[in-house]
Design an enzyme around this catalytic site. Structure first.
Site: not given
Length: 355
Positions: A64, A202, A215, A219
């Protein structure tokens, strides 16, 4: 010939799973793959894909990336085998799209060659495409190969509707999870004197997207961290590459945290913003339907980067996305990009027709 040991995270589904199966199935058995996932209860899908045919090339471990102890435990288990790899991949699903992160680390015997491959789990580029992938390094004799994955969690909706706890979670997973993994393995890579870091990025980390503010912030931060590392790590003969993705046909949006029309959180948002959000959701659905790639397409790009003797810093899985970033370079004040994206997103009615 000694095997290249690869550890991949997020292998319960999506790109992480596809990459693990692809490498473990190499007919020459070049790779020893350690496929990791946060929840080992989800390993059955991977086991079904390999069908007990790869006992000498595939093992499954728990890891994890948001838990430092879990990262260190996985690292120590890899080192106990001497020929080791640590990789991380996390997947979030949104209908048929996926955000994945993969980390792979390989450790061999003497040939000082490290590879760190970071597969950033990413959110789909919802405006023009979001996606993500994972990868590993392929060297025939690698002393320590590490791949770190920026576990990616998607968060979509008006900023006013997001809680501080939710925003912190996004940063914890997308940014700090990636950095923590790199921290754990980078000293060993430097000691080897060679390496490669592949990060699944991304498009949302290169250009802003409305209703994806937090988000995209996470990124963008990962992009900055990788670029900063790339400048430094060239002095250690370690290459850093980003694999920039758009939408991918895997399970992604089911776990995407997003405000749905009618949610109570949206009631505090003004009517005009809610209307624009509805338009954006229609646009996202249209883009994903028309632009999504298959996981195998993404894996091929990772393999190209892995096998390159002179890897680039950025690879794009979908060339159709590149023109969207060009205004940021040609018009440095940013105004052209903002106007263009606003027109692309908000001037359609969800069916590709101009209003």
């Amino acid at each position: 010939m000694e095997q290249t040991v690869v550890l991949i995270t997020g292998c319960s589904s999506g790109i992480g799973l596809s990459l693990a199966v692809r490498l473990a199935s190499d007919p020459a058995k070049i790779y020893k793959v350690y496929a990791t996932m946060r929840n080992l209860a989800k390993k059955e899908r991977l086991l079904d894909c390999v069908k007990d045919l790869h006992k000498d090339t595939l093992d499954i471990l728990q890891m994890d990336i948001t838990d430092q102890r879990s990262i260190l435990d996985a690292r120590d288990r890899v080192r106990e085998k001497r020929v080791n790899i640590l990789g991380m991949t996390r997947v979030m699903t949104y209908r048929n799209s996926v955000i994945s992160c993969v980390c792979g680390c390989v450790r061999e015997t003497e040939e000082q060659m490290s590879l760190i491959f970071l597969h950033q789990q990413q959110f789909l580029y919802m405006c023009t495409a979001y996606r993500m992938s994972c990868a590993l390094d392929f060297c025939l004799s690698v002393v320590f190969m590490l791949a770190v994955c920026n576990a990616g969690v998607g968060l979509m909706g008006p900023l006013e509707a997001q809680s501080l706890a939710t925003m912190r979670q996004i940063l914890e997973v997308n940014l700090l999870g990636t950095i923590s993994t790199i921290q754990a393995f980078l000293p060993g890579m430097k000691a080897q004197g060679h390496g490669r870091i592949l990060v699944t990025g991304s498009i949302g980390g290169l250009q802003g997207l409305p209703f994806n503010e937090v988000y995209c912030a996470s990124k963008f931060a990962v992009e900055g961290a990788c670029e900063s590392l790339a400048i430094l790590l060239q002095h250690f003969n370690i290459h850093v590459s980003l694999i920039e993705c758009g939408p991918v046909n895997t399970d992604f949006l089911d776990n995407l945290q997003r405000a749905e029309p009618g949610d109570s959180s949206l009631q505090q948002v003004d009517a005009h913003t809610r209307s624009l959000y509805d338009t954006y959701l229609q646009h996202c659905g249209m883009v994903f339907q028309n632009a999504a790639q298959d996981t195998e397409d993404i894996v091929k790009v990772f393999l190209d980067a892995i096998q390159s003797t002179n890897p680039a810093f950025r690879y794009y899985t979908n060339n159709a996305l590149i023109p969207l970033s060009s205004p940021k370079i040609s018009a440095l004040d940013g105004s052209q990009y903002i106007r263009n994206m606003s027109k692309i997103i908000f001037s359609t009615n969800g069916k590709g027709e101009q209003k």
